[in-house]
Design a protein around this motif. Structure first.
Motif, PDB file in Angstrom:
ATOM      1  N   ARG A   1     -11.506   2.763  -1.248  1.00  0.00           N
ATOM      2  CA  ARG A   1     -11.272   3.745  -0.345  1.00  0.00           C
ATOM      3  C   ARG A   1      -9.915   2.502   0.526  1.00  0.00           C
ATOM      4  O   ARG A   1     -11.097   2.102   1.669  1.00  0.00           O
ATOM      5  N   HIS A   2      -8.995   2.711   1.083  1.00  0.00           N
ATOM      6  CA  HIS A   2      -7.973   2.307   1.539  1.00  0.00           C
ATOM      7  C   HIS A   2      -6.698   2.700   2.671  1.00  0.00           C
ATOM      8  O   HIS A   2      -5.560   2.165   2.530  1.00  0.00           O
ATOM      9  N   ILE A   3      -7.528   3.537   3.411  1.00  0.00           N
ATOM     10  CA  ILE A   3      -6.933   4.636   4.606  1.00  0.00           C
ATOM     11  C   ILE A   3      -5.757   3.138   4.681  1.00  0.00           C
ATOM     12  O   ILE A   3      -6.338   2.603   5.483  1.00  0.00           O
ATOM     13  N   GLY A   4      -4.267   3.914   4.947  1.00  0.00           N
ATOM     14  CA  GLY A   4      -2.894   3.190   4.952  1.00  0.00           C
ATOM     15  C   GLY A   4      -2.913   1.644   4.471  1.00  0.00           C
ATOM     16  O   GLY A   4      -1.173   1.356   4.638  1.00  0.00           O
ATOM     17  N   GLY A   5      -3.537   1.198   3.489  1.00  0.00           N
ATOM     18  CA  GLY A   5      -3.294   0.638   2.391  1.00  0.00           C
ATOM     19  C   GLY A   5      -3.249   0.424   0.847  1.00  0.00           C
ATOM     20  O   GLY A   5      -3.006   1.574   0.604  1.00  0.00           O
ATOM     21  N   GLU A   6      -3.598  -0.376  -0.100  1.00  0.00           N
ATOM     22  CA  GLU A   6      -3.046  -0.369  -0.954  1.00  0.00           C
ATOM     23  C   GLU A   6      -4.249  -0.271  -1.808  1.00  0.00           C
ATOM     24  O   GLU A   6      -5.237  -0.754  -1.394  1.00  0.00           O
ATOM     25  N   VAL A   7      -4.249   0.530  -2.792  1.00  0.00           N
ATOM     26  CA  VAL A   7      -5.438   0.123  -4.022  1.00  0.00           C
ATOM     27  C   VAL A   7      -5.029   0.364  -5.653  1.00  0.00           C
ATOM     28  O   VAL A   7      -4.350   1.299  -5.824  1.00  0.00           O
ATOM     29  N   PRO A   8      -5.865   0.278  -6.186  1.00  0.00           N
ATOM     30  CA  PRO A   8      -5.619   0.508  -7.617  1.00  0.00           C
ATOM     31  C   PRO A   8      -5.409   2.058  -8.234  1.00  0.00           C
ATOM     32  O   PRO A   8      -6.611   1.733  -8.006  1.00  0.00           O
ATOM     33  N   VAL A   9      -4.416   2.470  -8.909  1.00  0.00           N
ATOM     34  CA  VAL A   9      -5.598   2.930  -9.944  1.00  0.00           C
ATOM     35  C   VAL A   9      -4.650   3.134 -10.972  1.00  0.00           C
ATOM     36  O   VAL A   9      -3.470   2.688 -11.632  1.00  0.00           O
ATOM     37  N   VAL A  10      -6.045   3.184 -12.285  1.00  0.00           N
ATOM     38  CA  VAL A  10      -6.286   3.477 -13.971  1.00  0.00           C
ATOM     39  C   VAL A  10      -5.864   4.530 -14.547  1.00  0.00           C
ATOM     40  O   VAL A  10      -6.475   5.155 -14.112  1.00  0.00           O
TER      41      VAL A  10
END
Ligand code: HSE
Length: 436
Positions: free
Chosen positions: A390-399
């Motif tokens: 969880r990285h609100i305002g940031g980036e995360v990978p979605v697979v």
């Protein structure tokens, strides 16, 4: 006892292995053949090089044409590689009515038609067991063992360097470049590794397997080829969570509309035979309509495994010489000669497979919905999804793992998705093959 003389062009690693195996296994080879194989002449540009075998100086010449023009030599072994000098020498040997044994996959992939036609015109044989998967006798297996079968598909791990690098990345979680550097230090990768890691070597071998399996030549330049440079530890680790390994596969399928031929990184389900092929090993998983699936596994490179394959060709040709026979008509293509028009390859846009997709996205509500919407609109059905952290305002990978979809539809969806402002960086897609 009959003596069959052979001439060797190229006394490097594999050439030295050929000399060694012919010396060390002389007795058993003679028992099997009923004749003696004698290396009569050796051509190499470097006479001083330190070699792992003792070679009488008198056998050497720096002029390969002396080997080709020696009337006492019926079989010439070409082990210098490359597609220019080697081609001239092979064609020259054939014009002199000599049978040829070669390990030169690039030459056969790029100029196979000319080489095989020359062999046919001159009535000589060409053995190339060592050109695909080193010591694994896949050429003979396809030509002889599967002769009763319509071959449906072939899946090969046929580049040991790439398999070694992917295996190490998977074991240690390290980046591609770091593992490549180590592989070069350890002698598993060449100083210029591009042919191996960019998939070209595997494509050379695939075109030979296609010729044998489907009885047709193809336009090498039309094979779809992707290498492993862009594979990351992150994708290896996500694939692992979904139950897959990433392998560089060379794939051929006989389809009604033509032949599918492609080399690319592929997700292969853990627990299936190809997923367990690690390190520098090679394997070919081949499905025939009568025999079903078979897998051949072994060393795809190296001095002695490759020499084993070269000597198997020498002995086969020597048997035919002794019997005054020729297996030529069935040798090069494993089919009787057909007209040598090139077979049609299925364009990539027409293939259908499952996909692994990874998007780097802004972490906010609705992003997954937008991606899923675009996939759905393009007829792509989702099998499962992972979003990590969880990285609100940031980036995360979605697979996302998809069900089987058309490549053309995937390309349309990715074109659309990559334009969404919430998508950061390059999206990744890797094809999945179901081999269970
Ligand atoms: N360079 C090849 C490989 C071996 O890495 O498998 C020779 O074809």
């Amino acid at each position: 006892m009959d003596v069959i003389n052979v001439g060797l062009i190229g006394a490097g690693t594999v050439g030295s292995g050929v000399i060694r195996v012919l010396n060390e296994n002389r007795g058993i080879i003679e028992e099997r053949l009923g004749a003696r194989i004698e290396i009569k002449r050796i051509a190499d540009i470097d006479l001083e090089r330190k070699r792992p075998v003792e070679i009488p100086r008198a056998l050497f010449t720096t002029n390969a044409w002396e080997v080709i023009e020696d009337r006492s030599i019926p079989i010439v072994i070409e082990l210098i590689g490359g597609t220019t000098v080697a081609k001239d020498l092979i064609l020259g040997a054939m014009r002199n009515k000599k049978h040829v044994v070669t390990a030169n996959k690039a030459l056969l992939a790029l100029h196979g038609r000319e080489i095989f036609e020359a062999a046919s015109e001159e009535g000589v044989e060409i053995g190339f067991e060592a050109s695909v998967a080193g010591g694994i006798p896949i050429i003979r297996v396809i030509r002889e063992g599967y002769v009763a079968n319509r071959i449906l598909s072939i899946y090969g791990i046929i580049n040991g360097t790439s398999n070694y690098i992917l295996s190490k990345m998977s074991e240690d979680g390290r980046e591609f470049n770091e593992v490549l550097n180590q592989a070069q230090d350890e002698g598993y990768a060449e100083a210029d590794p591009s042919l191996d890691i960019d998939g070209v070597d595997a494509a050379h071998k695939l075109s030979i397997l296609i010729m044998l399996s489907f009885g047709t030549l193809i336009d090498f330049g039309k094979i779809h080829v992707e290498g492993i440079r862009n594979i990351t530890p992150l994708d290896i680790s996500f694939a692992d969570e979904f139950g897959y390994k990433i392998k560089l596969l060379a794939i051929a399928k006989g389809e009604s509309g033509g032949i599918e031929a492609r080399v690319h990184p592929t997700l292969v389900e853990k627990g299936t035979p190809l997923a367990d092929v690690s390190g520098a090993f090679n394997a070919i998983y081949i499905i025939g309509d009568a025999v079903g699936p078979n897998m051949l596994y072994g060393m795809g490179a190296g001095m002695m495994p490759t020499a084993s394959a070269v000597v198997s060709d020498i002995v086969q040709i020597a048997r035919n010489i002794i019997a005054h026979e020729s297996s030529y008509s069935s040798l090069p293509k494993s089919f009787q000669q057909r007209n040598s028009t090139l077979s049609r390859l299925v364009p990539m846009s027409k293939i259908a497979t499952k996909y692994y997709l990874r998007f780097q996205v802004e972490d906010r509500p609705g992003v997954l919905g937008k991606i899923a919407g675009s996939l759905g609109k393009n007829n792509i059905s989702i099998e499962s999804v992972i979003q990590k952290g969880r990285h609100i305002g940031g980036e995360v990978p979605v697979v996302i793992m998809t069900h089987e979809a058309k490549e053309r539809d995937l390309m349309s969806a990715l074109e659309e998705i990559n334009k969404f402002p919430v998508i950061k960086g390059n999206s990744v897609f890797i094809r999945i093959e179901d081999l269970s």
